[in-house]
Design a protein around this motif. Structure first.
Motif, mmCIF file in Angstrom:
data_model
loop_
_atom_site.group_PDB
_atom_site.id
_atom_site.type_symbol
_atom_site.label_atom_id
_atom_site.label_comp_id
_atom_site.label_asym_id
_atom_site.label_seq_id
_atom_site.Cartn_x
_atom_site.Cartn_y
_atom_site.Cartn_z
ATOM 1 N N CYS A 12 4.624 9.516 -3.675
ATOM 2 C CA CYS A 12 3.341 9.413 -2.997
ATOM 3 C C CYS A 12 2.562 8.205 -3.503
ATOM 4 O O CYS A 12 1.951 7.482 -2.727
ATOM 5 C CB CYS A 12 2.523 10.679 -3.203
ATOM 6 N N HIS A 38 8.902 8.645 4.474
ATOM 7 C CA HIS A 38 8.210 9.445 3.458
ATOM 8 C C HIS A 38 7.250 10.443 4.105
ATOM 9 O O HIS A 38 7.224 11.604 3.722
ATOM 10 C CB HIS A 38 7.447 8.539 2.494
ATOM 11 N N CYS A 45 0.530 13.061 2.988
ATOM 12 C CA CYS A 45 0.621 11.641 3.317
ATOM 13 C C CYS A 45 0.655 11.455 4.832
ATOM 14 O O CYS A 45 0.114 10.487 5.363
ATOM 15 C CB CYS A 45 1.857 11.017 2.676
HETATM 16 ZN ZN LIG Z 1 3.382 11.782 -0.098
#
Ligand SMILES: [Zn+2]
Length: 84
Positions: A12, A38, A45
């Motif tokens: 992250c 990701h 995120c």
């Molecule tokens: Zn993340």
């Protein structure tokens, strides 16, 4: 977008570091894809990127319309704060 609980694991952190470059259109296509990969399995995120995308149209629309410097600064600051 404040106070969102977020597991700040290394991926992250890397994501948020890259995000600044992403905003600045400094990422090549491969890095761009890594970011999108990701967020596929990282909900916090993803939520963040969705917000950024909604605001700027990142990646796809960047080529047509550059992000205003002021907005870019704000997003970069946001990305930095989230990366802490
Ligand atoms: Zn993340």
């Amino acid at each position: 977008m404040t106070g969102t609980p977020h597991p700040h694991d290394e991926r992250c952190l890397e994501f948020f570091k890259k995000l600044s470059e992403y905003i600045d259109e400094e990422l090549d296509e491969e890095s761009c894809r890594k970011i999108e990969k990701h967020v596929e399995d990282c909900a916090p995120c993803q939520a963040c990127l969705e917000t950024l995308k909604a605001t700027t149209g990142l990646c796809r629309r960047l080529k047509e319309k550059p992000v205003p410097a002021e907005l870019s600064d704000r997003l970069k600051k946001m990305a930095r704060e989230l990366a802490i």
